[in-house]
Enzyme design. Structure first.
Site, PDB file in Angstrom:
ATOM      1  N   GLU A  57      -8.613 -12.122   2.175  1.00  0.00           N
ATOM      2  CA  GLU A  57      -7.435 -11.301   1.857  1.00  0.00           C
ATOM      3  C   GLU A  57      -6.606 -11.165   3.119  1.00  0.00           C
ATOM      4  OE1 GLU A  57      -5.752  -7.227  -0.172  1.00  0.00           O
ATOM      5  OE2 GLU A  57      -7.913  -7.575  -0.138  1.00  0.00           O
ATOM      6  N   ASP A 109      -3.904 -12.135  13.892  1.00  0.00           N
ATOM      7  CA  ASP A 109      -2.874 -12.853  13.170  1.00  0.00           C
ATOM      8  C   ASP A 109      -3.506 -13.852  12.187  1.00  0.00           C
ATOM      9  OD1 ASP A 109      -1.209 -15.727  13.498  1.00  0.00           O
ATOM     10  OD2 ASP A 109       0.011 -13.993  12.973  1.00  0.00           O
ATOM     11  N   ASP A 132       4.795  -8.266   3.546  1.00  0.00           N
ATOM     12  CA  ASP A 132       6.065  -7.708   3.990  1.00  0.00           C
ATOM     13  C   ASP A 132       7.205  -8.580   3.458  1.00  0.00           C
ATOM     14  OD1 ASP A 132       8.292  -6.746   5.414  1.00  0.00           O
ATOM     15  OD2 ASP A 132       7.049  -6.201   7.132  1.00  0.00           O
ATOM     16  N   LYS A 136      16.057  -8.233   4.514  1.00  0.00           N
ATOM     17  CA  LYS A 136      17.342  -8.691   5.034  1.00  0.00           C
ATOM     18  C   LYS A 136      17.335 -10.215   5.174  1.00  0.00           C
ATOM     19  CE  LYS A 136      18.338  -4.415   7.542  1.00  0.00           C
ATOM     20  NZ  LYS A 136      18.609  -3.789   8.854  1.00  0.00           N
ATOM     21  N   ASP A 168       6.645  -7.010  -5.101  1.00  0.00           N
ATOM     22  CA  ASP A 168       7.590  -6.253  -5.918  1.00  0.00           C
ATOM     23  C   ASP A 168       9.035  -6.550  -5.505  1.00  0.00           C
ATOM     24  OD1 ASP A 168       7.359  -4.970  -3.485  1.00  0.00           O
ATOM     25  OD2 ASP A 168       7.514  -2.946  -4.312  1.00  0.00           O
ATOM     26  N   LYS A 204      -2.035   2.505  -4.688  1.00  0.00           N
ATOM     27  CA  LYS A 204      -1.116   3.643  -4.690  1.00  0.00           C
ATOM     28  C   LYS A 204       0.309   3.185  -4.430  1.00  0.00           C
ATOM     29  CE  LYS A 204      -4.602   6.965  -3.068  1.00  0.00           C
ATOM     30  NZ  LYS A 204      -5.010   7.852  -1.942  1.00  0.00           N
ATOM     31  N   GLU A 206       1.627   0.267  -5.210  1.00  0.00           N
ATOM     32  CA  GLU A 206       2.152  -0.366  -6.415  1.00  0.00           C
ATOM     33  C   GLU A 206       2.469   0.670  -7.486  1.00  0.00           C
ATOM     34  OE1 GLU A 206       0.887  -3.779  -9.708  1.00  0.00           O
ATOM     35  OE2 GLU A 206      -0.457  -3.284  -8.046  1.00  0.00           O
TER      36      GLU A 206
END
Length: 225
Positions: A57, A109, A132, A136, A168, A204, A206
């Site tokens: 993950e 990383d 993330d 922009k 999302d 939470k 989501e």
């Protein structure tokens, strides 16, 4: 003299507040459940003490979903990768409180971990939940899901292994679909976006977004060769 170009990172190390409990968890539990970054391939059977399907993950956040999935699937091993200290401490607390033996954590990383620590063809699955979105346009180059990263990721997956991304942000979902569809070693498991699998817990984060009217897009592909 030319100076080497710094790789574009998909994250920024923010100075998030680390609670006393998270700090104690990292200090006491990271030696047990943590895997130090190395430029040498991991022997995953030795790390977990057994042979089992391995799922990575990437960016597990505060770890609630990771711990839930691992607790319901004791036959699999889960390797969580996260750079942010509060999330690492939070997941370690959950691992200890639930008595989980099938979770390990690398605080580093993800691209470097995949390149140097994960052997080709060794992963049964990959989870990337709510990366993330860098909304922009000028920051889109920082998004994790880019063709070179996906090519590296797929090389670490065994034949038939799956990669599951949820987001999302609609434009990021479209980008992910395009990048995955262009990778010749991947095949979509659905006609387009996939329905949310029952095994993916609703975090939470989501749940809050859904209450605000946000949609969530799941992208689920498998390695076909």
């Amino acid at each position: 003299m030319n100076t080497p170009r710094r790789p574009i990172r998909s994250y920024v190390l923010r100075q998030g507040r680390v609670t006393d409990a998270q700090r104690r968890a990292s200090e006491t539990l990271l030696p047990r459940f943590g895997v130090p970054y190395s430029r040498e391939p991991l022997e995953l059977d030795r790390v977990f003490g057994r042979a089992a399907p391995r799922i990575i993950e990437i960016g597990f956040g505060m770890g609630e979903g990771t711990a839930d999935i691992a607790s319901r699937n004791p036959g699999n091993d889960y390797l969580g990768i996260e750079v942010h200290a509060p999330g690492v401490g939070s997941l370690l607390r959950r691992v200890a409180s639930l008595g989980l033996s099938n979770v390990r954590v690398i605080q580093h990383d993800a691209a470097e971990v995949l390149e140097h620590m994960i052997a080709p063809g060794s992963l049964a699955g990959v989870h990337i939940f709510f990366p993330d979105p860098w909304p922009k346009k000028r920051h889109h180059k920082r998004r994790l899901i880019q063709p070179p990263f996906v090519a590296l990721l797929v090389s670490r997956m065994e034949r038939g292994a799956y990669v599951h991304v949820a987001t999302d942000w609609e434009d990021y979902a479209q980008q992910i679909m395009e990048v995955f569809s262009a990778e010749p070693r991947l095949a979509n498991t659905a006609a387009g976006f996939a329905p949310r699998p029952a095994w993916r817990p609703q975090t939470k984060f989501e749940s809050r977004g859904l209450r605000l009217g946000h949609r969530v897009w799941d992208v689920l592909f498998r390695r076909k060769e």
